[in-house]
Each structure stands twice: as C-alpha cells, then as structure tokens.
Design an enzyme around this catalytic site. Sequence first.
Site, PDB file in Angstrom:
ATOM      1  N   SER A   1      37.433  35.209  30.228  1.00 48.89           N
ATOM      2  CA  SER A   1      36.904  36.491  30.675  1.00 48.89           C
ATOM      3  C   SER A   1      37.021  37.538  29.577  1.00 48.89           C
ATOM      4  O   SER A   1      37.914  37.468  28.725  1.00 48.89           O
ATOM      5  CB  SER A   1      37.676  37.002  31.898  1.00 48.89           C
ATOM      6  OG  SER A   1      37.333  36.291  33.057  1.00 48.89           O
ATOM      7  N   PRO A   2      36.150  38.552  29.600  1.00 50.00           N
ATOM      8  CA  PRO A   2      36.284  39.657  28.644  1.00 50.00           C
ATOM      9  C   PRO A   2      37.588  40.410  28.872  1.00 50.00           C
ATOM     10  O   PRO A   2      37.961  40.669  30.012  1.00 50.00           O
ATOM     11  CB  PRO A   2      35.083  40.558  28.952  1.00 50.00           C
ATOM     12  CG  PRO A   2      34.237  39.831  29.925  1.00 50.00           C
ATOM     13  CD  PRO A   2      35.035  38.740  30.521  1.00 50.00           C
TER      14      PRO A   2
ATOM     15  N   ARG B   1      44.382  36.649  31.922  1.00 52.39           N
ATOM     16  CA  ARG B   1      45.808  36.692  31.605  1.00 52.39           C
ATOM     17  C   ARG B   1      46.368  35.315  31.263  1.00 52.39           C
ATOM     18  O   ARG B   1      47.254  35.194  30.413  1.00 52.39           O
ATOM     19  CB  ARG B   1      46.586  37.321  32.766  1.00 52.39           C
ATOM     20  CG  ARG B   1      46.351  38.813  32.926  1.00 52.39           C
ATOM     21  CD  ARG B   1      47.071  39.353  34.161  1.00 52.39           C
ATOM     22  NE  ARG B   1      46.912  40.784  34.308  1.00 52.39           N
ATOM     23  CZ  ARG B   1      45.868  41.376  34.905  1.00 52.39           C
ATOM     24  NH1 ARG B   1      44.892  40.623  35.403  1.00 52.39           N
ATOM     25  NH2 ARG B   1      45.797  42.693  35.007  1.00 52.39           N
TER      26      ARG B   1
ATOM     27  N   TYR C   1      32.798  50.755  36.676  1.00 49.64           N
ATOM     28  CA  TYR C   1      32.074  51.312  35.539  1.00 49.64           C
ATOM     29  C   TYR C   1      30.633  51.642  35.954  1.00 49.64           C
ATOM     30  O   TYR C   1      30.271  51.521  37.114  1.00 49.64           O
ATOM     31  CB  TYR C   1      32.187  50.363  34.346  1.00 49.64           C
ATOM     32  CG  TYR C   1      33.625  50.154  33.927  1.00 49.64           C
ATOM     33  CD1 TYR C   1      34.435  51.250  33.636  1.00 49.64           C
ATOM     34  CD2 TYR C   1      34.196  48.884  33.875  1.00 49.64           C
ATOM     35  CE1 TYR C   1      35.764  51.082  33.273  1.00 49.64           C
ATOM     36  CE2 TYR C   1      35.530  48.715  33.525  1.00 49.64           C
ATOM     37  CZ  TYR C   1      36.309  49.809  33.227  1.00 49.64           C
ATOM     38  OH  TYR C   1      37.631  49.654  32.891  1.00 49.64           O
TER      39      TYR C   1
ATOM     40  N   CYS D   1      39.556  43.824  27.271  1.00 53.26           N
ATOM     41  CA  CYS D   1      39.575  44.951  26.336  1.00 53.26           C
ATOM     42  C   CYS D   1      40.865  44.938  25.515  1.00 53.26           C
ATOM     43  O   CYS D   1      41.956  44.751  26.063  1.00 53.26           O
ATOM     44  CB  CYS D   1      39.455  46.273  27.088  1.00 53.26           C
ATOM     45  SG  CYS D   1      37.824  46.547  27.803  1.00 53.26           S
TER      46      CYS D   1
ATOM     47  N   GLN E   1      30.146  41.082  26.474  1.00 63.23           N
ATOM     48  CA  GLN E   1      29.919  41.886  27.668  1.00 63.23           C
ATOM     49  C   GLN E   1      29.404  43.264  27.253  1.00 63.23           C
ATOM     50  O   GLN E   1      30.075  43.990  26.522  1.00 63.23           O
ATOM     51  CB  GLN E   1      31.211  42.026  28.477  1.00 63.23           C
ATOM     52  CG  GLN E   1      31.009  42.707  29.827  1.00 63.23           C
ATOM     53  CD  GLN E   1      32.311  42.842  30.593  1.00 63.23           C
ATOM     54  OE1 GLN E   1      33.202  43.590  30.184  1.00 63.23           O
ATOM     55  NE2 GLN E   1      32.438  42.120  31.699  1.00 63.23           N
TER      56      GLN E   1
ATOM     57  N   ALA F   1      34.356  44.130  26.846  1.00 60.38           N
ATOM     58  CA  ALA F   1      33.374  45.162  27.167  1.00 60.38           C
ATOM     59  C   ALA F   1      33.074  45.976  25.925  1.00 60.38           C
ATOM     60  O   ALA F   1      33.968  46.597  25.341  1.00 60.38           O
ATOM     61  CB  ALA F   1      33.908  46.065  28.278  1.00 60.38           C
TER      62      ALA F   1
ATOM     63  N   ARG G   1      28.432  40.508  35.663  1.00 59.16           N
ATOM     64  CA  ARG G   1      29.706  40.591  36.382  1.00 59.16           C
ATOM     65  C   ARG G   1      29.589  41.643  37.468  1.00 59.16           C
ATOM     66  O   ARG G   1      29.253  42.797  37.216  1.00 59.16           O
ATOM     67  CB  ARG G   1      30.857  40.945  35.441  1.00 59.16           C
ATOM     68  CG  ARG G   1      32.160  41.253  36.196  1.00 59.16           C
ATOM     69  CD  ARG G   1      33.392  41.179  35.329  1.00 59.16           C
ATOM     70  NE  ARG G   1      33.912  39.819  35.310  1.00 59.16           N
ATOM     71  CZ  ARG G   1      35.172  39.502  34.957  1.00 59.16           C
ATOM     72  NH1 ARG G   1      36.025  40.443  34.578  1.00 59.16           N
ATOM     73  NH2 ARG G   1      35.583  38.249  34.960  1.00 59.16           N
TER      74      ARG G   1
END
Length: 362
Positions: free
Chosen positions: A22-23, A327, A185, A25, A99, A57, A233
């Site tokens: 997963s993206p 994670r 977002y 940040c 992303q 992102a 997403r």
Amino acid sequence: MSQLFSPISLREQTFRNRLWVSPMCQYSAIDGVVNDWHHVHLAQFASGGAGLVIAEASAVVPEGRISPRDAGIWNDAQRDAWRPIVESIHARGSKAAIQLAHAGRKASTWWPFAEQATAGRGSVAPDEGGWVSEAPSPIAYVGFAAPDELNRERIDEIAAAFAAAAHRAVEAGFDAVELHAAHGYLLHEFLSPLSNERTDEYGGSLENRARLVLRVIEEVRAEVGEAYPILVRFSATDSAPGGLAVDDVAQVAAWALDAGADFFDVSSSGLVAHQQIDAHPGYQVPFAARVREVTGAATGAVGIITTGTQAEEVIASGSADVVLAAREWLRDPHFALRAAAELGEAPEHLWPAQYLRAHRAA
C-alpha cells in the site's frame, strides 16, 4: 500453488503475485521531489517479493500536499526523481504504481514527526511555509484551518492536473496509477455528504457528489490510453452517522468501472474526527468483498492483514483478488518471502539471486 502467489492481470500488465504494498507517506520530500530515502524504502519491498509496490500519495498540485514535505508529481523535476526508483523496483521483479492525490481540507498540515505536530498543532500557517487549503465546501477538519471552497474553474484545473500527473507517471515508467479517493482527502470529500454541502452539479445527490472522481477517471484514461491500469482507492464507509456507507461506495465504484477504472483498493474512514472504528484483523475485508460483489471488478483488501495464512484466506474465499498491506511491510520488508514460506511455497523467482543461499539453506 497458493492463490496468493498466483499472477493477476489488469489490462496489459501482469503482476507476479497478489500481495501488494500500500502507499505509505514518508514526509521526506523537498519541494515535492523524492530522494534516496524513498529509493531505499520502496526498492526493499520489491526485494522482499511484492507483486506491486505503490508509491506514496503524490500531489498533483502544490496545494494538494498533506504537508510541505509530501511527494509530488506536478512537474518534470519530480517525474525525473521518480524514474530511478521505478527502475530499481523493476530490477527486483516487481511492478510499480504511484498514488495520485490531492489532500483537500487536510492539506498544509504538520507532518506526524514534526515538533509542531507532537505539540498538538494542526495546520501549517502560510507564514510558516504552508498555504490555504481547498475543499468542496468551507468546512474545516477538526483541529485544522478552514479551507476555501473550490470554484468551478479551480475544479477544472484540478481535474486536468490529475491527468497531467498521470502522463508524467507513464513517462517515469510506472506500470499503473492509483487515484486517491479515500481517507478524507479531496475526492473523498466530494463523495461524502459530511464534507460536501455544495448546491451545484458537484453536490447534492450521490451521482453529483461522484461527478469529480468520475471526471478524473475519464480524463486520466484519455491521457494514459487503453492498455494502462487505473486503480482507485475508496473509503467504503465514513464510520459516522450520515456519512457514506459501503453500498453508496459500491455504486460509485460501478460508475467508476464504466468511466475507465480497473481495480478498487477498498479501505475505510478518515473523513471525520468523530468516526467510530472497530479495528481488528481483517476488519475491512468485507468492504472489498461487497464492492467486488456489486461491481464484478477486481478488488484489493486491506486492514491488519499480517500473515500469509490470513492473506491466502482472503483470496481463497473470494473476498478480494489482492491483499494490500502497509505496516506489516514496514515491520518486515520481506513480508512476501515470509508469507510464501508460511504457505509452503518455494517460488525461487521471488528471491533476489543475492539472497538465494538463505532460501535454499532453509
């Protein structure tokens, strides 16, 4: 062979397995330009056997950054900084995506490990290097500065910026793009009645609130062509009264499929501070299953998925087509190699040649 380690194709791209990154940040860019930290961070997951590594992102306009230290892809210098990272991911056998994002009212905030954030401050003021955020309606997220309401001219500019960013992503060598319409977002803010109180064609009904995300998909598809995968997403629920529910988002996903999207990465929440979440292993998997059921499209499941056995069950049960983790990849950058061993798989092609002695000795 386990289903988790079987390939999957979207349009003309084939991914070597269904355990993806997963993206995440990193809040480590300078003027939107990524650097050696991002290079090492992302390439290690390809060494660890990921089928697809989705870069964090990345803002399509400067005002779309979550923080002043966010990555971007609104100019060519940023594109060029991404290129060697993509090449490193490819050299290790994985595919790479990015992303594309606009943070909306959650923009211009202190990054999580900044001293100001740990002191409880939210937004970065313009005289501290921040800017005024923008959103569908002038409703602040709790603890953040109030955003300006977007006018139609600015909406047009942002839609065009997503398409231009997708063009740069192709030039940088990315194999797919993911559009960020989750976690509170900008595109998510348009979708939810809790953050969108507009009375024009971008507000009111679900169809109107979905207009921008569908427009962005259409403009990105026109830019990247028919062979290129587009992922989206979504937050499947706002986890708050009066907000989006999973069937609302499944309907939007069905429209998105018609607009040119290929795959839905199904997360949840992030829009409002008063959300109520019952987080437990696999808690978001049913959302991916519901979107898959309604749309017939390929979906990705997320949410405290930490073992190969658990990930295999998600795929084998038909709940989703892909498992994405974040994670767990941070805890173990070789998560896919570990998951394969856990499932009794011995796919030497996942292992870098430099590491095979460890695999064979096991």
